[in-house]
Design a protein around this motif. Structure first.
Motif, PDB file in Angstrom:
ATOM      1  N   LEU A 159      -5.795   4.592   0.156  1.00  0.00           N
ATOM      2  CA  LEU A 159      -5.772   3.642   1.268  1.00  0.00           C
ATOM      3  C   LEU A 159      -7.019   3.716   2.146  1.00  0.00           C
ATOM      4  O   LEU A 159      -7.321   2.779   2.867  1.00  0.00           O
ATOM      5  CB  LEU A 159      -4.527   3.852   2.122  1.00  0.00           C
ATOM      6  CG  LEU A 159      -3.236   3.329   1.499  1.00  0.00           C
ATOM      7  CD1 LEU A 159      -2.033   3.774   2.320  1.00  0.00           C
ATOM      8  CD2 LEU A 159      -3.271   1.821   1.371  1.00  0.00           C
ATOM      9  N   GLY A 182       0.819  -1.211   0.000  1.00  0.00           N
ATOM     10  CA  GLY A 182       0.000   0.000   0.000  1.00  0.00           C
ATOM     11  C   GLY A 182       0.847   1.251   0.000  1.00  0.00           C
ATOM     12  O   GLY A 182       1.738   1.403   0.832  1.00  0.00           O
ATOM     13  N   SER A 220       2.818  -1.233   4.336  1.00  0.00           N
ATOM     14  CA  SER A 220       2.645   0.158   3.932  1.00  0.00           C
ATOM     15  C   SER A 220       3.605   0.986   4.780  1.00  0.00           C
ATOM     16  O   SER A 220       3.382   1.156   5.975  1.00  0.00           O
ATOM     17  CB  SER A 220       1.204   0.597   4.149  1.00  0.00           C
ATOM     18  OG  SER A 220       1.021   1.919   3.709  1.00  0.00           O
TER      19      SER A 220
END
Length: 112
Positions: A80, A29, A96
């Motif tokens: 996100l 992410g 992420s």
């Protein structure tokens, strides 16, 4: 690029590679230009490269093509805060780095 960023990314890279047992699918992410997506694809993982920036995705595709791993990476443009298309436990590893706070503020609490 500053030395602390180089050291941090190098450490993350080393830790990721030492922890890949049983990892087949990865969600990256805020993947940017693909530093970790490409690395993990080179090591056999199927990667979902997720980013909000089309220019970053385009650059990541170019780099993945050069590295010969384009077929191991699915590129998805999105924020996100909205991950509805991905089910629970749909990836073995979700990562992420820095992104939830720096790019989702003031909605960072929605990113889980």
């Amino acid at each position: 690029m500053f030395i602390d960023d180089i050291i941090q990314k190098s450490h993350i890279e080393k830790e990721l590679l030492s922890s890949l047992d049983g990892i087949e699918t990865v969600f990256d992410g805020g993947a940017g230009c693909g530093r970790f997506s490409i690395l993990l694809a080179r090591h056999g993982c199927k990667v979902t490269h997720f980013d909000i920036s089309q220019p970053m995705i385009d650059k990541a595709k170019e780099l993945a093509h050069k590295e010969g791993v384009l077929d191991k990476i699915t590129f998805v443009k999105g924020a996100l805060e909205d991950l509805q298309e991905f089910g629970d436990k749909s990836h073995d590893l979700v990562m992420s780095f820095d992104v939830p706070i720096s790019y989702t503020y003031p909605n960072q609490e929605q990113v889980r």
